[in-house]
Write a protein that holds these residues in place. Structure first.
Motif, mmCIF file in Angstrom:
data_model
loop_
_atom_site.group_PDB
_atom_site.id
_atom_site.type_symbol
_atom_site.label_atom_id
_atom_site.label_comp_id
_atom_site.label_asym_id
_atom_site.label_seq_id
_atom_site.Cartn_x
_atom_site.Cartn_y
_atom_site.Cartn_z
ATOM 1 N N LYS A 1 1.540 13.581 65.239
ATOM 2 C CA LYS A 1 2.255 12.562 64.704
ATOM 3 C C LYS A 1 2.000 12.385 63.301
ATOM 4 C CE LYS A 1 3.936 10.265 69.104
ATOM 5 N NZ LYS A 1 3.627 8.917 69.512
ATOM 6 N N LEU A 2 0.132 12.196 63.632
ATOM 7 C CA LEU A 2 -0.030 11.773 61.768
ATOM 8 C C LEU A 2 0.258 12.752 61.037
ATOM 9 C CD1 LEU A 2 -1.401 9.732 59.755
ATOM 10 C CD2 LEU A 2 -3.335 10.263 61.277
ATOM 11 N N LEU A 3 -0.118 14.464 61.368
ATOM 12 C CA LEU A 3 -0.209 15.343 60.739
ATOM 13 C C LEU A 3 1.490 15.731 59.940
ATOM 14 C CD1 LEU A 3 -2.399 17.606 62.346
ATOM 15 C CD2 LEU A 3 -2.166 17.105 60.470
ATOM 16 N N LYS A 4 2.391 15.115 60.878
ATOM 17 C CA LYS A 4 4.153 15.205 60.619
ATOM 18 C C LYS A 4 4.215 13.958 59.021
ATOM 19 C CE LYS A 4 6.307 17.070 64.102
ATOM 20 N NZ LYS A 4 7.540 16.516 65.350
ATOM 21 N N GLU A 5 3.512 13.268 59.532
ATOM 22 C CA GLU A 5 3.414 12.519 58.096
ATOM 23 C C GLU A 5 3.024 12.689 56.805
ATOM 24 O OE1 GLU A 5 5.231 10.253 58.457
ATOM 25 O OE2 GLU A 5 6.572 10.962 61.182
ATOM 26 N N LEU A 6 2.014 13.333 56.755
ATOM 27 C CA LEU A 6 1.148 13.659 55.566
ATOM 28 C C LEU A 6 1.364 14.881 55.226
ATOM 29 C CD1 LEU A 6 -2.530 12.667 57.939
ATOM 30 C CD2 LEU A 6 -1.006 11.559 56.386
ATOM 31 N N PRO A 7 1.685 14.849 53.746
ATOM 32 C CA PRO A 7 1.986 16.096 53.242
ATOM 33 C C PRO A 7 0.682 17.405 52.478
ATOM 34 C CG PRO A 7 1.211 14.278 51.450
ATOM 35 C CD PRO A 7 1.323 13.186 52.408
ATOM 36 N N PRO A 8 0.992 18.499 52.186
ATOM 37 C CA PRO A 8 0.103 19.865 53.334
ATOM 38 C C PRO A 8 -0.644 19.491 51.851
ATOM 39 C CG PRO A 8 2.794 20.312 53.335
ATOM 40 C CD PRO A 8 2.556 18.979 52.717
ATOM 41 N N GLU A 9 -0.913 18.209 50.647
ATOM 42 C CA GLU A 9 -1.633 18.841 49.702
ATOM 43 C C GLU A 9 -2.888 17.956 50.214
ATOM 44 O OE1 GLU A 9 -2.367 17.755 45.084
ATOM 45 O OE2 GLU A 9 -0.056 18.318 45.738
ATOM 46 N N PHE A 10 -2.151 16.462 50.795
ATOM 47 C CA PHE A 10 -3.290 15.896 51.602
ATOM 48 C C PHE A 10 -4.019 16.258 52.492
ATOM 49 C CE2 PHE A 10 -4.497 11.974 53.928
ATOM 50 C CZ PHE A 10 -4.927 11.426 53.210
ATOM 51 N N ILE A 11 -3.626 17.148 53.691
ATOM 52 C CA ILE A 11 -4.346 17.583 54.604
ATOM 53 C C ILE A 11 -5.570 18.677 53.534
ATOM 54 C CG2 ILE A 11 -3.807 18.983 56.702
ATOM 55 C CD1 ILE A 11 -0.851 18.118 56.974
ATOM 56 N N ALA A 12 -4.598 19.072 53.344
ATOM 57 C CA ALA A 12 -5.217 20.661 51.919
ATOM 58 C C ALA A 12 -6.854 19.820 51.128
ATOM 59 C CB ALA A 12 -4.909 21.062 51.164
ATOM 60 N N LYS A 13 -6.701 18.906 50.752
ATOM 61 C CA LYS A 13 -7.331 17.652 49.884
ATOM 62 C C LYS A 13 -8.890 16.718 50.405
ATOM 63 C CE LYS A 13 -5.482 19.358 45.316
ATOM 64 N NZ LYS A 13 -5.129 19.432 44.438
ATOM 65 N N ARG A 14 -7.318 16.413 51.334
ATOM 66 C CA ARG A 14 -8.795 15.306 51.932
ATOM 67 C C ARG A 14 -9.148 15.620 53.055
ATOM 68 N NH1 ARG A 14 -6.679 9.101 50.925
ATOM 69 N NH2 ARG A 14 -8.608 9.106 51.832
ATOM 70 N N VAL A 15 -8.744 16.291 54.260
ATOM 71 C CA VAL A 15 -8.932 16.193 55.464
ATOM 72 C C VAL A 15 -9.763 17.540 55.712
ATOM 73 C CG1 VAL A 15 -8.457 16.732 57.544
ATOM 74 C CG2 VAL A 15 -6.881 15.009 56.410
ATOM 75 N N VAL A 16 -9.073 19.084 55.532
ATOM 76 C CA VAL A 16 -9.169 20.165 55.841
ATOM 77 C C VAL A 16 -10.801 20.266 54.325
ATOM 78 C CG1 VAL A 16 -8.526 22.490 55.168
ATOM 79 C CG2 VAL A 16 -7.305 21.332 55.918
ATOM 80 N N ASP A 17 -10.660 19.770 53.426
ATOM 81 C CA ASP A 17 -11.453 20.318 52.030
ATOM 82 C C ASP A 17 -13.053 19.482 52.582
ATOM 83 O OD1 ASP A 17 -12.920 21.245 50.289
ATOM 84 O OD2 ASP A 17 -12.795 18.835 48.978
#
Length: 451
Positions: A74-90
């Motif tokens: 649910k949370l991933l659906k609300e997060l923009p891809p750029e946020f996921i890349a730079k603040r999570v995956v990184d």
């Protein structure tokens, strides 16, 4: 660790309502990611999303991985891809990053990967995504300390320091030694690193021939290897022996827990993974199939019993022992299959020992069947005063226990050979089959003795 009480949640909700970001950040800073994840489940979706955006990058990544699968989705659906890349995956290790990206649809995966600034990190993730998630390659991470066998000790220490800083590694389990072609040659224990500071080359003090798994090995093989040799990390090599990753004990424990949950649900007659938080449709779809099969089994039993209606009319006491026959057969079958499934799971039961296991189980069932049928015979002999029923119940019970025991042994082994999860054999399948066969045995023996 915090205790999530109603008062604590109300306090947080009040701070969120007031938009008191400073105090909220101070509270969140003191909490472990697992505690923040627990708060996420207690708060409203809007409030939990609000506090998530207040987390620093590293904790935001850790909290996301601590959430259960449905909440994370649910949370991933609300997060923009750029946020996921730079603040999570990184801020995740490569194996966790791959697990996270696998949960995204293909278009979102491509967008997230395109926003990862570190080209090498993005390349590692793409390479890991190519592996089946049920293999060692799909479970491994690429963060590790690697040294060359020809390096001197001072050079080795300097390179280890540089790699640890570049990879931002919190824990170093092993130092892996490779040759000039990146083939794994050994492991360098830290104790030898400390006690041999002046050695000319690493290859003179490393432990040779380390225990490894290959990238296409199954997760079950990985688990068995780590358990057998009491390892905290395991190197992964490709088909020509090049070091390509490592698997740590925490990753394995997560997989073991998930496998046990799947097996437990399968043995309980649940056809797919479900959680208490899943919706009504999902839970119904997972549970209904085996309930319908059980219902068909019950109808089959009623047809069998209906065929012996005249026998019941002549001697109604026969009906008293139907639950005993069915229940005992089911219990014996589940016991036998559970032992075999456990042996197959932990690799203590080898496939080439099938005949030996069947013989052993036959001897055990012979002993159990003799004792059980003798006890029932003595009870009926002194209480019923009906020799025909006494004999038929005892003989039927003996035959049912023997059949159920051997059947419960053979079925999981057969399923294993057919590449079907043998845990299926410890559930309703065994119970329903033994119930039907048990009734047929009881009715046939009774009809012969009664006549």
């Amino acid at each position: 660790m915090i205790e999530v009480t109603k008062e604590y949640i109300e306090q947080l909700e009040e701070l969120i309502k007031e938009k008191n970001d400073l105090q909220l950040k101070a509270i969140l800073q003191e909490l472990h990611p697992a505690d923040v994840a627990e708060l996420y489940q207690e708060l409203k979706l809007k409030d939990s999303g609000y506090i998530y955006l207040l987390l620093d990058d590293e904790k935001a990544a850790d909290v996301l991985m601590e959430l259960d699968e449905e909440d994370r989705h649910k949370l991933l659906k609300e997060l923009p891809p750029e946020f996921i890349a730079k603040r999570v995956v990184d801020n995740l290790e490569s194996d966790d990053a791959v697990d996270l990206i696998r949960e995204l649809d293909e278009d979102t995966q491509e967008e997230v990967l395109s926003h990862i600034e570190d080209v090498e990190q993005a390349g590692d993730i793409v390479d890991l995504l190519k592996y089946d998630e049920d293999t060692a390659g799909g479970l491994m991470g690429t963060e590790m300390i690697v040294v060359n066998e020809n390096w001197s000790m001072p050079q080795c220490i300097e390179e280890m320091r540089n790699q640890a800083e570049e990879e931002e590694m919190d824990e170093i389990y092993y130092v892996y030694v490779v040759d000039d072609d990146e083939r794994l040659k050994g492991v360098l224990p830290l104790q030898r690193l400390i006690t041999n500071p002046s050695v000319s080359k690493i290859k003179h003090v490393m432990k040779k021939d380390p225990i490894v798994v290959h990238d296409n090995d199954s997760i079950e093989e990985v688990v068995q290897t780590i358990e057998k040799y009491d390892l905290v990390a395991l190197p992964v090599v490709d088909s020509i022996g090049r070091l390509i990753g490592r698997i740590t004990i925490d990753d394995v424990m997560d997989e073991v827990r998930e496998q046990h949950e799947r097996d437990y649900q399968l043995a309980s007659g649940i056809s797919q993974d479900v959680e208490t938080s899943d919706n009504v449709f999902t839970q119904t779809a997972a549970r209904l199939p085996w309930l319908l099969i059980g219902m068909i089994g019950g109808l089959g039993n009623s047809v069998i019993l209906g065929g012996f209606e005249s026998s019941f009319a002549m001697n109604p006491k026969m009906a008293l022992f139907i639950p005993l026959i069915g229940g005992t057969g089911g219990n014996v079958g589940i016991q036998s299959s559970a032992i075999v499934v456990q042996g197959l799971a932990n690799n203590t039961l080898k496939k080439e020992h099938i005949v030996r296991q069947i013989v052993k189980e036959s001897l055990v069932s012979l002993t159990n069947a003799s004792i059980i049928s003798l006890v029932v015979f003595m009870y009926n002999f002194f209480t019923l005063g009906d020799k025909a029923i006494t004999a038929s119940v005892s003989l039927s019970l003996f035959a049912v226990v023997m059949f159920a025991s051997i059947f419960g042994t053979v079925v999981p082994m057969t399923l294993e050979r057919m590449k079907i999860d043998p845990a299926l054999a410890t559930g309703p399948f065994i119970t329903i089959t033994n119930d039907i066969i048990g009734m047929m045995i009881y009715m046939y023996i009774s009809s012969v003795l009664m006549s």
